[in-house]
Motif scaffolding. Structure first.
Motif, PDB file in Angstrom:
ATOM      1  N   ASP A 130       0.957  -1.110   0.036  1.00  0.00           N
ATOM      2  CA  ASP A 130      -0.097  -0.075   0.034  1.00  0.00           C
ATOM      3  C   ASP A 130       0.972   1.463  -0.025  1.00  0.00           C
ATOM      4  N   THR A 132       0.930   5.797  -0.612  1.00  0.00           N
ATOM      5  CA  THR A 132      -0.131   6.901  -0.833  1.00  0.00           C
ATOM      6  C   THR A 132       0.817   7.995  -1.750  1.00  0.00           C
ATOM      7  N   ASN A 170       0.050  12.586   0.548  1.00  0.00           N
ATOM      8  CA  ASN A 170      -0.602  11.351   0.797  1.00  0.00           C
ATOM      9  C   ASN A 170      -1.984  11.485   0.635  1.00  0.00           C
ATOM     10  N   ASN A 171      -2.685  11.861  -0.457  1.00  0.00           N
ATOM     11  CA  ASN A 171      -3.978  12.178  -0.675  1.00  0.00           C
ATOM     12  C   ASN A 171      -4.645  10.937  -0.891  1.00  0.00           C
ATOM     13  N   THR A 173      -4.581   6.569  -1.719  1.00  0.00           N
ATOM     14  CA  THR A 173      -3.905   5.310  -1.421  1.00  0.00           C
ATOM     15  C   THR A 173      -3.958   4.249  -2.614  1.00  0.00           C
TER      16      THR A 173
END
Length: 215
Positions: A130, A132, A170-171, A173
Motif C-alpha cells: 500500500d 500513498t 498522501n492524498n 492510497t
C-alpha cells in the motif's frame, strides 16, 4: 479513478467479478515470453503455467519480453486448458525494483506490506504494497530499491528493501505492485533452495519477511 479489487490468492487464475452480461473476468500474474516456434510471437506465461495469448496482437511489444505483468481478462476458452486466448480489459507492466549490491546513505519511507502479498514465481520476486501519493502521475516518481551483497549464509540471503516516496503528499492510497528478477542474481537448484530474508521499515520499526526461492 478505476479501482482494482485484488484477490488474496495471487498464484491462481481465479474469477474475480461478473459483469452485466454474466461474463466471467479473470486476473493473472505472468511473464511475457517469446515463442521461438512461431517467428517470435509473444505471449504471457502465467504463474500457474498457462499460455495466455491476448486477442489484440499489438498489446505486447518486443520491449515487454521477459517482463513481469498482471492482466485482467475474459475468455471463451476453457480456463483449464494449457493455452487460453484472452480478451484483455486491463494490462499492467509491473514496476521493476532497482537493485544495488552495496548499501548507501539513503533512508526509507515506511513500507506497508503483508507477508501474504510477497511471493516468488517464474524467477521473480513480487510484492504488493500500500502506498500513498498525490496522484497516479506523482506515484510514477516513487522509487523502490533492494540492497544485498547476495552472499548465501546457511541457505539464506539477507536483503533490505527501501522505498522513497520522493516527498509526495498522501492524498490517495494505491495498491502498488513491484517485482525483481532473481535468476540473474541468485543461483538455486532443486536440492538447494535459498531463503530471502527481506528487511524493511514499518511505522513500528524494522521487520523481516522470509520467502523461499527454489526451482
Amino acid at each position: 479513478m478505476k479501482k482494482i479489487f485484488w484477490l488474496l490468492a495471487a498464484f491462481f487464475i481465479v474469477s474475480c467479478s461478473i459483469d452485466e452480461n454474466n461474463e466471467t473476468i479473470y486476473q493473472s500474474y505472468g511473464v511475457v515470453k517469446e515463442d521461438s516456434n512461431t517467428s517470435g510471437k509473444l505471449y504471457v506465461r502465467s504463474d500457474e503455467g498457462k499460455i495466455i495469448v491476448p486477442s489484440l496482437s499489438n498489446l505486447l511489444s518486443n520491449d515487454d519480453r521477459d517482463s513481469r505483468i498482471w492482466m485482467l481478462f475474459s475468455t471463451n476458452d476453457n480456463v483449464d486448458s494449457d493455452t487460453i486466448k484472452a480478451n484483455v480489459y486491463d494490462f499492467l507492466r509491473i514496476t521493476e525494483i532497482a537493485f544495488k549490491n552495496q548499501s548507501d546513505e539513503s533512508t526509507s519511507n515506511e513500507v506497508y506490506l503483508q507477508e501474504k502479498n510477497v511471493w516468488i514465481a517464474q524467477d521473480y520476486l513480487t510484492m504488493i504494497m500500500d502506498v500513498t501519493a498525490n496522484s497516479e502521475i506523482s506515484l510514477k516518481n516513487h522509487k523502490y530499491t533492494m540492497y544485498s551483497d547476495l552472499e548465501i549464509v546457511n541457505d539464506t540471503v539477507r536483503m533490505e528493501f527501501k522505498y522513497d516516496r520522493n516527498n509526495d503528499s498522501n492524498n490517495i492510497t494505491f495498491n502498488k505492485i513491484v517485482a525483481m528478477k532473481l535468476s540473474d542474481k541468485i543461483a538455486v537448484t532443486d536440492s538447494q533452495p535459498v531463503v530471502l530474508a527481506i528487511k524493511y521499515l514499518t511505522h513500528t520499526g524494522y521487520k523481516e519477511i522470509f520467502v523461499t526461492y527454489k526451482q
